[in-house]
Design a protein around this motif. Structure first.
Motif, PDB file in Angstrom:
ATOM      1  N   GLU A 128       0.825  -1.204   0.000  1.00 36.10           N
ATOM      2  CA  GLU A 128       0.000   0.000   0.000  1.00 36.10           C
ATOM      3  C   GLU A 128       0.863   1.259   0.000  1.00 36.10           C
ATOM      4  O   GLU A 128       0.557   2.240  -0.700  1.00 36.10           O
TER       5      GLU A 128
ATOM      6  N   TYR B  91      -4.519   0.295   4.941  1.00 41.31           N
ATOM      7  CA  TYR B  91      -4.038  -0.440   3.766  1.00 41.31           C
ATOM      8  C   TYR B  91      -5.078  -1.478   3.385  1.00 41.31           C
ATOM      9  O   TYR B  91      -5.888  -1.913   4.221  1.00 41.31           O
ATOM     10  N   ARG B  92      -5.045  -1.882   2.131  1.00 41.50           N
ATOM     11  CA  ARG B  92      -6.044  -2.827   1.628  1.00 41.50           C
ATOM     12  C   ARG B  92      -5.791  -4.238   2.140  1.00 41.50           C
ATOM     13  O   ARG B  92      -4.650  -4.660   2.271  1.00 41.50           O
TER      14      ARG B  92
ATOM     15  N   SER C  90       7.838   9.707  -1.217  1.00 41.12           N
ATOM     16  CA  SER C  90       6.646   8.939  -1.571  1.00 41.12           C
ATOM     17  C   SER C  90       7.002   7.480  -1.833  1.00 41.12           C
ATOM     18  O   SER C  90       7.958   7.186  -2.552  1.00 41.12           O
TER      19      SER C  90
ATOM     20  N   SER D 104       0.298   3.596  -3.173  1.00 40.38           N
ATOM     21  CA  SER D 104      -0.380   4.873  -2.911  1.00 40.38           C
ATOM     22  C   SER D 104       0.582   6.034  -2.677  1.00 40.38           C
ATOM     23  O   SER D 104       0.144   7.158  -2.429  1.00 40.38           O
TER      24      SER D 104
END
Length: 250
Positions: free
Chosen positions: A22, A221-222, A86, A26
């Motif tokens: 994630e 997070y997924r 990032s 992302s």
């Protein structure tokens, strides 16, 4: 590590990999700060967290004594180059909070520098969180007796000799001074946007499980296994005044 602890840790490793996926997908900027007394278990905690993570998107920062040039800089300047970009997960094994702990107790900073730290640190951390950095701060707490046991083990174990330092030798002698510095640090820097969490580190294996589960609960997070993470929530607690009063080791 007991069989049940090992099973729990393996499940958490899977969750950490999900988290890193994630972070990368992302473009999250995740920063974890680990503080605590000597021998509290910071090194081992870092090792557990990063064990199955990608070394390209995971960085561990453990800075040594500042150089002469760094001593002339704005105090927080030497840390900024190590902050996550990032898609990165960065762990600080000790951080700018050295000034509020080791440097204060050992006399490595002036009182003026110490007071300036408390004046500036909230603004510094606000800059980080306003820039989108997810900042989690953990203080690993152990008793004086447990610290003495672990320091003695370092002296006996040839594989742990690298951990021994002159500061370690003063840890027990200056226990009360470190307690006072810890208490002031946690109370004055428990900010709304970057709060402290305290981990009871008397049992290393259980602490690792609890801290990792806590970290995972606090980042979205997924595919998160909420049921797994909610099982481990007793050893890590917010640094609220009532908790610090009742639960910190003196």
């Amino acid at each position: 590590m007991k069989k049940e602890q090992k099973k729990q840790m393996e499940a958490l490793y899977v969750e950490l990999v999900k988290l890193q996926k994630e972070v990368i997908a992302s473009g999250l900027k995740l920063l974890v700060v680990l503080e605590g007394r000597d021998a509290a278990g910071k090194d081992g905690t870092v090792k557990r967290i990063i064990k199955h993570l990608s070394p390209r998107e995971t960085r561990v920062v453990a800075l040594s004594k500042p150089s002469d040039r760094e001593q002339g800089q704005w105090y927080f300047q030497r840390f900024t180059g190590y902050l996550p970009t990032s898609g990165e997960f960065v762990l600080f094994n000790r951080s700018w909070y050295n000034r509020a702990g080791v440097e204060k107790v050992m006399g490595f900073c002036t009182d003026e520098e110490y007071q300036a730290f408390f004046r500036d640190v909230e603004g510094f951390e606000k800059l980080l969180t306003d820039a989108g950095i997810i900042l989690l701060k953990y203080y690993l707490d152990i008793s004086k007796k447990e610290q003495a046991t672990r320091l003695a083990d370092r002296r006996r174990d040839p594989l742990k000799q690298w951990k021994i330092s002159p500061i370690d030798e003063k840890a027990q002698q200056l226990w009360g001074d470190y307690s006072s510095a810890r208490n002031k640090m946690l109370r004055k820097t428990n900010f709304q946007k970057s709060p402290w969490f305290v981990a009871n580190a008397e049992d290393k294996n259980n602490m690792h499980i609890a801290l990792i589960a806590h970290l995972l609960r606090h980042v979205e997070y997924r595919g998160k296994d909420h049921g797994l993470l909610e099982q481990h929530n007793k050893l890590v607690y917010p640094a609220s005044p009532e908790h610090l009063e009742a639960r910190l080791y003196p």
